[in-house]
Write a protein that holds these residues in place. Structure first.
Motif, short mmCIF file in Angstrom:
data_model
loop_
_atom_site.label_atom_id
_atom_site.label_comp_id
_atom_site.label_asym_id
_atom_site.label_seq_id
_atom_site.Cartn_x
_atom_site.Cartn_y
_atom_site.Cartn_z
N SER A 184 7.64 4.46 10.62
CA SER A 184 9.05 3.74 10.47
C SER A 184 8.91 2.96 9.00
N LYS A 185 7.84 2.33 8.76
CA LYS A 185 7.95 1.50 7.46
C LYS A 185 7.90 2.33 6.35
N SER A 186 7.15 3.38 6.37
CA SER A 186 7.33 4.43 5.48
C SER A 186 8.62 5.14 5.20
N ARG A 187 9.37 5.50 6.33
CA ARG A 187 10.64 6.15 5.94
C ARG A 187 11.65 5.02 5.90
N LEU A 199 0.67 -1.18 -0.21
CA LEU A 199 0.01 -0.03 -0.16
C LEU A 199 0.81 1.31 0.08
N LEU A 200 1.90 1.36 0.94
CA LEU A 200 2.79 2.48 0.80
C LEU A 200 3.49 2.75 -0.40
N SER A 207 7.84 10.31 -4.90
CA SER A 207 6.64 10.18 -4.17
C SER A 207 6.53 9.42 -2.77
N VAL A 208 7.29 8.29 -2.90
CA VAL A 208 7.50 7.71 -1.54
C VAL A 208 8.12 8.50 -0.58
N GLY A 209 9.09 9.56 -0.94
CA GLY A 209 9.95 10.11 -0.08
C GLY A 209 9.07 11.24 0.64
#
Length: 373
Positions: free
Chosen positions: A187-190, A158-159, A201-203
């Motif tokens: 935490s997972k997103s970083r 999803l992220l 886009s992820v950053g």
């Protein structure tokens, strides 16, 4: 089919120009092979819907998703239906059309749980959670939210695919008073952003979620400037505005962030979100012009209704109480009652039951000359 998946991946990381070029090649192949209605054609329609949605063209996205769903249904390609429905539902939420909620929430949840989707279950679960939250508050979406955040595969999928998901999950877990889950999302997103430094886009999503968790308005504002997705940028602007607004000395920053968010939502065809921000600006003493229109069942038989009255009529016809309608339109229950009296008079009905019956016969197309609320 490989090119379609390539285009879909480019859309996920918001490299939209490259995705459009690859998708054009797919459409040429589809035409050359005369495969209208086949798997390649359906997949390209749904990818085009995702591309339009990511670019902020919600109306086109919903239309393409509907066409893809129709062709998938006729061809027996049922694995594509959940993906079409996710675009349809997200479009409805952006445009403020609440009538789609009851139809799809349980269906999308079941598709996620049973794996009945071509692309993966995380987006189905996330969209279902958003619908359930709109319908009944955070508690109704709790099971799905917890399920997504505690499952590494679902969360990372999803992220990666939805730049707005990280911040939404932080908000959702905090509404459930679960700070541990909120920190897990960040935490997972970083970590995902660190592993993929070339994916802007992820950053941006990681920065947005982290700033929201830490209450750092300037970090969230930086995310708004970095987001490639127009709705995500507006969402970050709204979050920054809320953080600034909590500090009286930062009122001017709050107003600027909210103004930018309202414009961003309007440009991304998200009138429900724009109205929410306009309401926040009003609380700061700033008044804007007309509210953005809601999508829904305005029509030839309700031409004398204002946009707000039409939105109230639609929600009341779905069984919502005055208080619930007010929560969704960002007005008070007393204001809803005031509008309802005018609706009864204009539509010549005497009760909520009669209104519901009459509203079910109203055409779905909104008149071009609908009055401002």
């Amino acid at each position: 089919m490989a090119k379609t998946w390539h285009a879909a991946l480019l859309v996920r990381v918001r490299r939209l120009a490259s995705a459009a070029r690859v998708l054009a090649e797919v459409e040429e192949l589809t035409a050359a092979r005369a495969e209208a209605g086949g798997p390649l054609h359906v997949a390209s329609l749904l990818c085009a819907a995702d591309l339009a949605f990511a670019g902020g063209d919600v109306g086109t996205a919903v239309d393409l998703a509907g066409r893809g769903a129709d062709r998938a249904q006729r061809a027996g390609l049922h694995g594509f239906l959940p993906d079409a429905h996710t675009v349809t539902v997200l479009g409805a939420l952006r445009q403020g059309d609440m009538s789609v909620s009851a139809e799809f929430a349980d269906q999308l949840r079941d598709c996620a749980l049973l794996g009945r989707t071509a692309h993966g279950p995380s987006q189905c679960a996330w969209v279902a959670a958003q619908l359930l939250e709109v319908q009944g508050g955070p508690a109704r979406a709790a099971q799905l939210v917890v399920g997504i955040v505690t499952d590494d595969r679902l969360l990372l999928e999803l992220l990666t695919s939805q730049p707005t998901a990280a911040a939404w999950l932080v908000r959702a877990t905090r509404k459930l008073d679960d700070e541990v889950l909120a920190r897990r999302v960040v935490s997972k997103s970083r970590a995902l952003a660190v592993r993929n430094p070339g994916l802007r886009s992820v950053g941006a999503a990681a920065t947005h979620a982290a700033g929201l968790l830490e209450g750092d308005a300037h970090e969230v504002l930086a995310a708004a400037a970095s987001h490639l997705d127009p709705w995500a940028a507006a969402s970050a602007g709204e979050d920054a505005g809320k953080l600034f607004a909590a500090r009286p000395a930062e009122r001017r920053c709050a107003v600027e962030a909210f103004e930018s968010a309202a414009d961003g939502y309007a440009n991304a065809a998200a009138p429900r979100d724009a109205r929410r921000v306009v309401s926040r600006l009003r609380s700061l003493g700033v008044r804007r012009g007309r509210y953005p229109q809601y999508a829904g069942q305005y029509g030839v038989n309700t031409g004398t209704l204002t946009n707000t009255e039409a939105a109230v009529a639609e929600l009341v016809s779905q069984g919502f109480t005055n208080s619930q309608v007010g929560d969704r339109l960002f007005i008070s229950g007393h204001t809803v009652a005031f509008h309802l009296k005018k609706i009864f008079r204009k539509m010549d009905v005497a009760s909520r039951v009669e209104l519901t019956r009459a509203w079910s016969r109203v055409p779905s197309a909104a008149p071009e000359d609908a009055k401002a609320s």
